[in-house]
Scaffold this active site. Structure first.
Site, PDB file in Angstrom:
ATOM      1  N   ASN A  68       0.871  -1.181   0.000  1.00 12.33           N
ATOM      2  CA  ASN A  68       0.000   0.000   0.000  1.00 12.33           C
ATOM      3  C   ASN A  68       0.905   1.227   0.000  1.00 12.33           C
ATOM      4  OD1 ASN A  68      -1.843   2.000   0.416  1.00 12.33           O
ATOM      5  ND2 ASN A  68      -2.379   1.403   2.518  1.00 12.33           N
ATOM      6  N   LYS A  77       0.094   4.228  -0.406  1.00  5.34           N
ATOM      7  CA  LYS A  77      -0.587   5.434   0.104  1.00  5.34           C
ATOM      8  C   LYS A  77      -0.324   6.604  -0.865  1.00  5.34           C
ATOM      9  CE  LYS A  77      -0.312   3.474   4.651  1.00  5.34           C
ATOM     10  NZ  LYS A  77      -0.382   3.651   6.095  1.00  5.34           N
ATOM     11  N   HIS A  87      -9.650   1.277   4.332  1.00  7.50           N
ATOM     12  CA  HIS A  87      -8.424   1.435   5.125  1.00  7.50           C
ATOM     13  C   HIS A  87      -8.728   2.378   6.289  1.00  7.50           C
ATOM     14  CE1 HIS A  87      -4.413   2.740   6.270  1.00  7.50           C
ATOM     15  NE2 HIS A  87      -3.981   1.627   5.720  1.00  7.50           N
ATOM     16  N   GLU A 130      -7.246   4.818   7.421  1.00  5.42           N
ATOM     17  CA  GLU A 130      -7.068   6.250   7.101  1.00  5.42           C
ATOM     18  C   GLU A 130      -8.298   6.786   6.370  1.00  5.42           C
ATOM     19  OE1 GLU A 130      -3.227   5.782   5.224  1.00  5.42           O
ATOM     20  OE2 GLU A 130      -2.419   5.244   7.190  1.00  5.42           O
ATOM     21  N   GLU A 170      -5.816  -4.845  10.385  1.00 10.17           N
ATOM     22  CA  GLU A 170      -4.788  -3.835  10.645  1.00 10.17           C
ATOM     23  C   GLU A 170      -5.126  -3.082  11.926  1.00 10.17           C
ATOM     24  OE1 GLU A 170      -2.558  -2.508   6.911  1.00 10.17           O
ATOM     25  OE2 GLU A 170      -4.395  -1.357   6.946  1.00 10.17           O
ATOM     26  N   GLY A 217       2.144   2.313  10.982  1.00 10.51           N
ATOM     27  CA  GLY A 217       3.172   3.359  10.912  1.00 10.51           C
ATOM     28  C   GLY A 217       3.836   3.693  12.241  1.00 10.51           C
ATOM     29  N   SER A 255       2.923  -1.978  10.554  1.00  8.23           N
ATOM     30  CA  SER A 255       4.344  -2.064  10.872  1.00  8.23           C
ATOM     31  C   SER A 255       4.995  -3.395  10.493  1.00  8.23           C
ATOM     32  CB  SER A 255       4.596  -1.746  12.351  1.00  8.23           C
ATOM     33  OG  SER A 255       4.240  -0.402  12.621  1.00  8.23           O
TER      34      SER A 255
HETATM   35  P1  PGA Z   1       2.544   0.430   7.734  1.00 11.92           P
HETATM   36  O1  PGA Z   1       1.106   0.688   7.050  1.00 11.92           O
HETATM   37  O2  PGA Z   1       3.056  -0.868   7.182  1.00 11.92           O
HETATM   38  O3  PGA Z   1       3.360   1.615   7.314  1.00 11.92           O
HETATM   39  O4  PGA Z   1       2.315   0.356   9.203  1.00 11.92           O
HETATM   40  C1  PGA Z   1       0.230  -0.370   6.782  1.00 11.92           C
HETATM   41  C2  PGA Z   1      -1.045   0.170   6.188  1.00 11.92           C
HETATM   42  O5  PGA Z   1      -1.455   1.286   6.553  1.00 11.92           O
HETATM   43  O6  PGA Z   1      -1.676  -0.497   5.353  1.00 11.92           O
END
Ligand code: PGA
Length: 247
Positions: free
Chosen positions: A19, A21, A99, A101, A169, A175, A211
């Site tokens: 992903n 983003k 997601h 976000e 997730e 993150g 992460s």
């Molecule tokens: P990350 O993000 O691996 O940077 O923690 C995962 C995601 O948001 O899908």
């Protein structure tokens, strides 16, 4: 191809989703064009909308291309939106939906997410539906309750035959460098699988995200009922992503 991803014969293969983003560029895609994992895991790279066409042209053929979102509508006066049929026309095979976000920054509800899932499925693409709890919910021991509600609202009204992928997730792990411990991942994934079994007649792959990186991927991916990884930050570094794909 969609059947292939969910069939028992593919169970030995893991699904690795990148992903990107709101990151990436044609330069990064070119960097990934020489990318050769040594095993046969299913690899799906989800760049921003503007890079989808270039991704299809530049990335090796074994890489499937995914989008990070789509409209719940097919077409019409929805300025700035992109529909699932438009993605299908660009050669996209998967779409990340819901997601965290999108849920938190863009106020997407389970009902809106479910409409998007419907649109994705109608266009013969595979939705990757994200679910996960906040740190407050985890501390209040509400993780399973929150996940069940999200599954009921955004996943289970799909037809029993729908091909889909679920990504667990934990929001607090995205993150942050934090990840749940092994038994938490195992228990949560088995709970999600049990719940999904009640609604679908195929095994729905459940990915872990939050992460995941080149150091912890082998450990996470070998946990029971973890069918693959959804990777954010670490998917932007070619060397790290190749290591993850080779897990
Ligand atoms: P990350 O993000 O691996 O940077 O923690 C995962 C995601 O948001 O899908």
């Amino acid at each position: 191809m969609l059947n292939e991803l969910n069939s028992p014969a593919r169970n030995k293969h893991k699904i690795i989703v990148a992903n990107w983003k709101m990151n990436g560029s044609e330069k990064l895609l070119k960097d990934f064009s020489t990318f050769v994992p040594t095993n046969s895991n299913d690899i799906i790279i989800c760049p921003p909308f503007t890079l989808l066409e270039a991704a299809k042209a530049i990335l090796p053929n074994f890489v499937k291309i995914g989008a990070q979102n789509c409209s719940e509508e097919d077409e019409g006066a929805f300025t700035g939106e992109i529909s699932a049929s438009m993605l299908q026309e660009r050669g996209v095979s998967h779409v990340i939906i819901g997601h965290s976000e999108r849920r938190t920054l863009f106020n997407e509800t389970d009902a809106a997410i479910f409409k998007k899932v419907g649109s994705v499925v109608k266009n013969k693409l595979t939705p990757i539906i994200c679910i996960g709890e906040t740190l407050l919910e985890k501390k209040a021991k509400k993780t399973l309750q929150v996940l069940e509600k999200q599954i009921e609202g955004s996943v289970t009204k799909a037809s029993v035959h729908t091909q889909l992928i679920v990504a667990y997730e934990p929001i607090w792990a995205i993150g942050t460098g934090l990840i749940p411990n092994e038994s938490e991942i195992r228990d949560t994934h088995s709970h999600i699988k049990e719940k999904l079994k009640k609604y679908f007649n195929t095994d729905i792959p459940v990915l872990y995200g939050g992460s995941a990186n080149a150091e912890n991927c082998t450990k996470i991916i070998s946990i029971e009922n973890v069918d693959g990884l959804l990777v954010g930050g670490a998917s932007l570094k070619k060397h790290d992503f190749v290591t993850i794909c080779n897990c």
